[in-house]
Design a protein around this motif. Structure first.
Motif, PDB file in Angstrom:
ATOM      1  N   TYR A 214      -4.984  -6.160   3.062  1.00 35.25           N
ATOM      2  CA  TYR A 214      -3.988  -5.887   2.024  1.00 35.25           C
ATOM      3  C   TYR A 214      -3.409  -7.220   1.569  1.00 35.25           C
ATOM      4  O   TYR A 214      -3.506  -8.225   2.278  1.00 35.25           O
ATOM      5  N   HIS A 215      -2.774  -7.271   0.385  1.00 28.56           N
ATOM      6  CA  HIS A 215      -2.261  -8.567  -0.079  1.00 28.56           C
ATOM      7  C   HIS A 215      -1.097  -9.065   0.760  1.00 28.56           C
ATOM      8  O   HIS A 215      -0.939 -10.263   0.912  1.00 28.56           O
ATOM      9  N   HIS A 216      -0.289  -8.200   1.309  1.00 32.28           N
ATOM     10  CA  HIS A 216       0.612  -8.546   2.409  1.00 32.28           C
ATOM     11  C   HIS A 216       1.438  -7.337   2.826  1.00 32.28           C
ATOM     12  O   HIS A 216       1.942  -6.603   1.990  1.00 32.28           O
ATOM     13  N   HIS A 217       1.525  -7.157   4.123  1.00 32.94           N
ATOM     14  CA  HIS A 217       2.474  -6.205   4.695  1.00 32.94           C
ATOM     15  C   HIS A 217       3.756  -6.930   5.119  1.00 32.94           C
ATOM     16  O   HIS A 217       4.817  -6.313   5.186  1.00 32.94           O
ATOM     17  N   LEU A 218       3.619  -8.226   5.414  1.00 31.16           N
ATOM     18  CA  LEU A 218       4.783  -9.014   5.810  1.00 31.16           C
ATOM     19  C   LEU A 218       4.622 -10.440   5.313  1.00 31.16           C
ATOM     20  O   LEU A 218       3.542 -11.016   5.389  1.00 31.16           O
ATOM     21  N   ALA A 219       5.710 -10.995   4.779  1.00 30.44           N
ATOM     22  CA  ALA A 219       5.728 -12.392   4.341  1.00 30.44           C
ATOM     23  C   ALA A 219       6.940 -13.080   4.945  1.00 30.44           C
ATOM     24  O   ALA A 219       7.951 -12.445   5.255  1.00 30.44           O
ATOM     25  N   ALA A 220       6.815 -14.389   5.118  1.00 33.71           N
ATOM     26  CA  ALA A 220       7.925 -15.201   5.621  1.00 33.71           C
ATOM     27  C   ALA A 220       7.969 -16.495   4.834  1.00 33.71           C
ATOM     28  O   ALA A 220       6.927 -17.069   4.505  1.00 33.71           O
ATOM     29  N   ASN A 221       9.171 -16.939   4.508  1.00 38.52           N
ATOM     30  CA  ASN A 221       9.331 -18.193   3.775  1.00 38.52           C
ATOM     31  C   ASN A 221      10.425 -19.034   4.417  1.00 38.52           C
ATOM     32  O   ASN A 221      11.253 -18.525   5.178  1.00 38.52           O
ATOM     33  N   VAL A 222      10.426 -20.339   4.082  1.00 38.35           N
ATOM     34  CA  VAL A 222      11.473 -21.238   4.569  1.00 38.35           C
ATOM     35  C   VAL A 222      12.312 -21.747   3.400  1.00 38.35           C
ATOM     36  O   VAL A 222      12.800 -22.869   3.402  1.00 38.35           O
TER      37      VAL A 222
END
Length: 286
Positions: A214-222
């Protein structure tokens, strides 16, 4: 109906948010966003659609505060509607209801509307584009070459010619996007620990992970700064997220992987609880 949010593919199926006043939050989520109340007590409300499955829970804080700036924690939770036509109808409703919007984007993999709830919790309302046209390059998605503003006129033109009566059947929790204190520990927790794959990597900026391509189930950024402290327990924001594992992963396997990472593990009958390196509480179920 998204194939990426059902067995055998793992996904994030439910999120609980902390809010300051249910008397203010419930009308926003029901009248403005179109959720149905599935269960309500003095302390919390469970929200879903006509399908009857809870997508969001809102839990009222006692003497809570708004989330401080520049902290780790919730960036936004994405609500995924089944089609572009549904997104167009929702956009017309939001404009007519005079809901303040923060942006509208075409990410190639999805089209999305951005806003915040009364306590500043970030909300994305999205519809996926055709997965056959997602721009995979060497095993990762290239979202930078064509990422840009939504063609609002085109989206609205596909809206169903009928009054908005609420979020449609098939609406799901699409993904969760977090502010992180550091990317590499988050990558290890969600890939080495929970078994997701990296699908988009923006070095020193953000990382996007998923099950089943999938293109994303979870993302994280700083974007709030490396070393950002977790949002306080007494502030609005994320209470916890519930991750349903792919069919080929067991709770015991995940517990062993998290133990190897020295992440906290609290086992229960049909799942476990842990906390990711940026302080987000995660409930894992099989």
């Amino acid at each position: 109906m998204s194939i990426y949010h059902h067995s055998p593919i793992g996904h994030i199926q439910h999120v609980e948010l902390k809010v300051l006043d249910l008397a203010i939050s419930i009308p926003f989520y029901t009248q403005k966003l179109g959720f149905m109340v599935l269960e309500r007590t003095a302390d919390f409300v469970r929200l879903g659609t006509v399908d009857g499955f809870p997508i969001l829970t809102l839990r009222q804080l006692t003497n809570g505060t708004r989330k401080p700036p520049r902290t780790a924690g919730l960036y936004h939770v994405a609500i995924l509607v089944p089609s572009r036509a549904d997104l167009g109808q929702l956009l017309i409703h939001l404009v007519n209801a005079k809901v303040p919007l923060q942006g509208a984007s075409d990410h190639m993999i999805s089209e999305a509307i951005y806003l915040a709830d009364p306590d500043g919790n970030g909300i994305e309302l999205a519809a996926d584009t055709n997965p056959a046209k997602w721009p995979w390059v060497n095993g990762e998605l290239d979202i930078l070459s064509g990422n840009g503003p939504m063609d609002v006129d085109a989206v609205v033109a596909e809206a169903k010619p009928q009054p908005f009566t609420g979020l449609p059947s098939g609406t799901l929790l699409g993904h969760l996007h977090l502010h992180a204190s550091d990317l590499e520990p988050m990558r290890k927790f969600y890939t080495d620990g929970l078994g997701m794959d990296v699908v988009i990597n923006l070095p020193r900026s953000a990382i996007f992970m998923s099950y089943g391509k999938y293109h994303h189930h979870l993302a994280a950024n700083v974007w709030n700064g490396v070393g950002a402290k977790p949002e306080p327990a007494t502030s609005a924001g994320l209470s916890y997220a519930e991750v349903r594992l792919p069919d080929d992963l067991s709770i015991q396997t995940i517990a062993e992987r998290l133990n190897a990472l020295k992440a906290p593990v609290e086992l229960e009958d049909h799942g476990l609880w842990s906390t990711d390196p940026s302080g987000n509480r995660i409930h894992v179920v099989a």
